[in-house]
Design an enzyme around this catalytic site. Structure first.
Site, PDB file in Angstrom:
ATOM      1  N   PRO A   2      23.294  -6.652  -2.626  1.00  0.00           N
ATOM      2  CA  PRO A   2      23.879  -8.044  -1.773  1.00  0.00           C
ATOM      3  C   PRO A   2      23.820  -8.855  -2.920  1.00  0.00           C
ATOM      4  CG  PRO A   2      23.396  -7.017  -0.391  1.00  0.00           C
ATOM      5  CD  PRO A   2      22.577  -6.436  -1.508  1.00  0.00           C
ATOM      6  N   GLU A   3      25.519  -9.602  -3.336  1.00  0.00           N
ATOM      7  CA  GLU A   3      25.053 -11.532  -3.997  1.00  0.00           C
ATOM      8  C   GLU A   3      25.206 -12.632  -3.278  1.00  0.00           C
ATOM      9  OE1 GLU A   3      23.334 -12.189  -6.459  1.00  0.00           O
ATOM     10  OE2 GLU A   3      22.946 -10.016  -7.704  1.00  0.00           O
TER      11      GLU A   3
END
Ligand SMILES: [Zn+2]
Length: 271
Positions: A2-3
């Protein structure tokens, strides 16, 4: 992994389900995450209402009457909203039961994520207090990058991925933004002009905002009972395209390692 765009999408996806809800109880099945989950989590949270959910870098901040619950999704974490009593699977480490008969469930197969509590203003928490500016806010611009980079020998790619300089520019987005800005990823940060940093700051905002806009279409997945929230794949220009033709000039894209991270670029377009 997850960015920033996925974290932002997570905040938007879950906020309507948790804001103004009182917490009935917290169930911790696995406290050994990146840092231990507070032993007294249930005592800390039970009875409190969620006032707001926001994001700082890749941290989700749940503001409650008595403090802030900080969640980081690590390498593989996700949050979902499910009906109360929904059976827990293997990696469902924490449930926060809400007054509206739903649960906020934290799943994290690799357990690099975290759930922490602070009664202090969250910006003063040790993990948050030295973070650089938010890339999508106005304080982040070419002037700022130019000022911070003077006399730095570090490659520009490492420079923009340093969370003390700016938060949330992960490897994929650094690759993409440098390509869009026409800047070679190995170039020394201290040797880039103000005009080029102006362009780079705008490109960083564009790649992140595009990903967030695209993520909007996956919001429904946060209340889906099967599978994990779908993290979105966007149309990438260079990342993952080693050896394939540059979309601008058709030269073959090259790959090098910078800070041991995959770095893909066009030798013809990026100088
Ligand atoms: Zn090219």
């Amino acid at each position: 992994m997850p960015e920033l765009p996925e974290v932002e999408t997570t905040v938007r996806g879950i906020a309507p389900h948790v804001i103004k809800q009182a917490i009935k109880q917290a169930i911790v099945r696995q406290p050994q995450l990146r840092w231990p989950v507070p032993e007294n989590l249930n005592a800390l949270l039970a009875g409190l209402a969620v006032e707001s959910v926001s994001r700082r870098g890749k941290y989700l901040l749940f503001s409650l009457d008595a403090g802030t619950m900080i969640i980081h999704l690590g390498m593989s974490g996700s949050l979902r909203i499910l009906p109360c009593g929904h059976p827990a699977g293997k990696h469902d480490h924490i449930d926060i039961e809400l007054a509206n008969e739903t649960i906020l469930r934290f799943n994290d197969p690799r357990r690099f994520g975290a759930l922490l509590w602070t009664a202090q203003p969250p910006d003063e928490h040790p993990l948050l207090k030295s973070l650089g500016p938010e890339p999508l806010l106005s304080g982040f611009d070419g002037d700022y990058l130019y000022r911070e980079s003077r006399a730095r020998q570090t490659p520009v790619k490492s420079f923009i991925m340093d969370s003390h300089i700016v938060v949330g520019v992960g490897n994929i987005y650094a690759n993409e933004a440098l390509f869009m800005a026409g800047i070679h990823p190995s170039r020394h940060a201290g040797r880039i002009s103000l005009a080029r940093y102006d362009r780079l700051s705008k490109c960083i905002k564009t790649v992140l905002q595009d990903a967030i806009d695209q993520g909007g279409t996956t919001l429904r997945n946060f209340v889906n009972e099967s599978g994990r929230p779908g993290y979105f794949k966007q149309q990438l220009r260079v990342y993952g395209r080693t050896g394939m033709p540059c979309r601008e000039c058709l030269h073959s894209l090259e790959e090098i390692r910078i800070n041991n991270r995959s770095t893909v670029f066009c030798k013809n377009c990026q100088t």
